[in-house]
Motif scaffolding. Sequence first.
Motif, mmCIF file in Angstrom:
data_model
loop_
_atom_site.group_PDB
_atom_site.id
_atom_site.type_symbol
_atom_site.label_atom_id
_atom_site.label_comp_id
_atom_site.label_asym_id
_atom_site.label_seq_id
_atom_site.Cartn_x
_atom_site.Cartn_y
_atom_site.Cartn_z
ATOM 1 N N SER B 30 0.833 -1.205 0.000
ATOM 2 C CA SER B 30 0.000 0.000 0.000
ATOM 3 C C SER B 30 0.869 1.256 0.000
ATOM 4 O O SER B 30 0.492 2.274 -0.566
ATOM 5 C CB SER B 30 -0.981 -0.010 1.172
ATOM 6 O OG SER B 30 -0.300 -0.245 2.375
ATOM 7 N N LYS B 31 2.059 1.154 0.626
ATOM 8 C CA LYS B 31 2.957 2.313 0.581
ATOM 9 C C LYS B 31 3.422 2.592 -0.847
ATOM 10 O O LYS B 31 3.527 3.737 -1.281
ATOM 11 C CB LYS B 31 4.176 2.082 1.487
ATOM 12 C CG LYS B 31 4.233 3.138 2.555
ATOM 13 C CD LYS B 31 5.334 3.088 3.573
ATOM 14 C CE LYS B 31 6.513 2.221 3.344
ATOM 15 N NZ LYS B 31 7.381 2.224 4.539
ATOM 16 N N LEU B 34 -0.302 3.478 -2.924
ATOM 17 C CA LEU B 34 -1.279 4.493 -2.526
ATOM 18 C C LEU B 34 -0.608 5.794 -2.119
ATOM 19 O O LEU B 34 0.557 5.797 -1.718
ATOM 20 C CB LEU B 34 -2.097 3.980 -1.327
ATOM 21 C CG LEU B 34 -2.917 2.709 -1.534
ATOM 22 C CD1 LEU B 34 -3.485 2.237 -0.201
ATOM 23 C CD2 LEU B 34 -4.037 2.955 -2.539
ATOM 24 N N PRO B 35 -1.349 6.925 -2.234
ATOM 25 C CA PRO B 35 -0.827 8.170 -1.670
ATOM 26 C C PRO B 35 -0.648 8.023 -0.166
ATOM 27 O O PRO B 35 -1.375 7.256 0.478
ATOM 28 C CB PRO B 35 -1.923 9.192 -1.982
ATOM 29 C CG PRO B 35 -2.982 8.490 -2.744
ATOM 30 C CD PRO B 35 -2.670 7.053 -2.818
ATOM 31 N N LYS B 36 0.312 8.758 0.388
ATOM 32 C CA LYS B 36 0.713 8.575 1.783
ATOM 33 C C LYS B 36 -0.464 8.634 2.765
ATOM 34 O O LYS B 36 -0.531 7.866 3.715
ATOM 35 C CB LYS B 36 1.729 9.668 2.155
ATOM 36 C CG LYS B 36 2.548 9.317 3.384
ATOM 37 C CD LYS B 36 3.714 10.291 3.482
ATOM 38 C CE LYS B 36 4.610 10.208 4.670
ATOM 39 N NZ LYS B 36 4.606 9.353 5.678
ATOM 40 N N ALA B 37 -1.427 9.531 2.489
ATOM 41 C CA ALA B 37 -2.551 9.719 3.420
ATOM 42 C C ALA B 37 -3.440 8.495 3.517
ATOM 43 O O ALA B 37 -4.153 8.321 4.505
ATOM 44 C CB ALA B 37 -3.379 10.927 3.001
ATOM 45 N N TYR B 38 -3.406 7.650 2.466
ATOM 46 C CA TYR B 38 -4.309 6.504 2.465
ATOM 47 C C TYR B 38 -3.666 5.211 2.950
ATOM 48 O O TYR B 38 -4.302 4.184 3.031
ATOM 49 C CB TYR B 38 -4.888 6.276 1.064
ATOM 50 C CG TYR B 38 -5.792 7.403 0.635
ATOM 51 C CD1 TYR B 38 -7.097 7.479 1.151
ATOM 52 C CD2 TYR B 38 -5.366 8.382 -0.245
ATOM 53 C CE1 TYR B 38 -7.926 8.523 0.791
ATOM 54 C CE2 TYR B 38 -6.190 9.430 -0.609
ATOM 55 C CZ TYR B 38 -7.482 9.498 -0.097
ATOM 56 O OH TYR B 38 -8.293 10.521 -0.460
ATOM 57 N N VAL B 39 -2.391 5.253 3.278
ATOM 58 C CA VAL B 39 -1.724 4.033 3.741
ATOM 59 C C VAL B 39 -2.294 3.661 5.116
ATOM 60 O O VAL B 39 -2.258 4.485 6.035
ATOM 61 C CB VAL B 39 -0.201 4.252 3.845
ATOM 62 C CG1 VAL B 39 0.464 3.017 4.442
ATOM 63 C CG2 VAL B 39 0.362 4.570 2.470
#
Lengths: 282, 283
Positions: B30-31, B34-39
């Motif tokens: 996920s890192k 995905l964008p950092k905020a969604y990890v």
Amino acid sequence: MIAAPGPGFALARDEDEGAVARTRIAVRGLAKRFNASGREFVAVDDVSFEVKQGEFVALLGPSGCGKSTILNMVAGLLPRSGGRILIDEDTVETGKVNPRVGYVFQRDTLFPWRTVEQNIGYGLEIAGLPRSERAGRVASAVEKAGLSGFAQSFPRMLSGGMRQRVALMRTLILEPEILLMDEPFGALDTHTKLEMHKTLLEIWERERQTVLFVTHDLGEALTLASRIILLSARPGRLREDFDVAIPRPRDPVAVRETAEFGRLYSHIWHSLGEEFRRTRAD
Amino acid sequence: MSNSRSAVLFWQVAILVVVLVVWQWGFEWSKALLPKAYVPKILDPYFVAKPSLIWQSFLRLGCFADSAGFAACINGNDNNLWLATLVTLKNTWWGFLFGSASGIAAGLVLGRSDFLARVFGPYVVALNSIPRIALVPLVILIFGLGDLSKIATAWLVVFFVVFFNTFEGTRAVDRDQIAAARLLGASEFTVLRTVVIPSALAWVFASLLPAVSFALIGVIVGEFIGAERGIGKLIIEAEAHANASEMMVAIFVMMFVGILLAIAVRSLQSYLLRWQPQFEPSA
Ligand SMILES: Nc1ncnc2c1ncn2[C@@H]1O[C@H](COP(=O)(O)OP(=O)(O)OP(=O)(O)O)[C@@H](O)[C@H]1O
Ligand SMILES: [Mg+2]
């Protein structure tokens, strides 16, 4: 009170020996009052009767007239509000069990955690009889109950009729001289009931216990009993006392064809009908 | 039949595999994707470790990976995984045993005596409304840091559960069955032994299964608050080092201990209650 002893009549043996049959149960002026939500309620009022050695007496009356209450007081399970009960000349004490008296319940009271064999052997087991001495008696009782293949089964695997036979044997194995029975076959279907009557008649005609049998079923009372005590509707009072002079051995089906059965049936039915109507009018 | 059984097994294995895979690689993936905020933070191995790390910690704590050898490693650490498990298990067992034995005894006595039930009723209700865990510091103050305080804590949580069920079970015994036993010659004590106890046993067992878990919880909480040894102590130490994988090892060991105890109670139950339909040995 007792009809002329005919061939095979219940008291024939005693009379042959020239002795007057001994009184085993004497109930005198028995009364029971309950306290139902503050109000006193008379369930049994001034009931007196006697049961002699070897008699098979049916206590007949409409539902709720106090039959179980009377029987429970005779067994010493319930304190009485008035009167006396003597068993073999000893006053019955509440809470004290008389080893000569056996009791068969209206409800199924088998121990569900014990097998058929263990249920039947219960009384012998708690009396401290060693297993080796119990085994033979239990096995023959299981056979007498017609449950040979079911000795190791738990009660829930049995039909209602089989369960009631276990309950009967559980009591009979202790060889009580006096047997109190509270509508033991009330919950059975007609066919099973007739089979149970056959079993009970065979046992009784062989062993001649003194029996006090509670029922509201007139046919059942006539099939089994030597005498019928009819109770009135609530509060239970003695209404009439009939001798049932149907010869023995009796067959529960053939007995219904006899003239005596028919005569008594319509006669008692009339009295019973009045009591049932009084129950409903209440 | 075998068809649906294999289907059940298939889904059970599938769920296990998915959980393990997500746990192991979910955070990295996920890192990367995905964008950092969604990890999802919950997958961060810093908090929840991951299966491979947990396995390594297990080997290390369990003395399977020690260069000095298994025996030397065990002897060198007086709260090693095995000893800690043993201590916790032992205290759980004794707490459970004393708690259920005294709960059953008290339940039978009060259940058979209307007088005692009425005298003690309010006290039982009052004591039962104290959250048991609140008493743990007091128990440790009284019984010290050793095993006794853990057994006492487990006792506290087990006693009331078993007591209430035994009491209700004793109350629910069929009065006609008792009368029948009496008429067949049973004394008061024989009635208790041959009718009341067997009949209340189903109720008792209904409480023993939760009671085992409660005993384990009681011991672990006791070890959290003050102990020299035990799994709870191991967890607290791992927390102090912020070592999530060691905590996870301790949690998994507890899970297995809990399962084993539950299996033991359950098999005793299905033997003693074999007269009941749901425990009938399947053909
Ligand atoms: N413990 C009790 N408290 C109050 N009333 C009771 C109690 N036991 C029985 N009674 C009442 O006494 C009456 C007689 O009850 P009993 O059980 O003796 O009837 P029964 O003749 O056996 O009836 P059945 O044929 O339906 O079994 C009933 O009206 C019943 O409601
Ligand atoms: Mg009745």
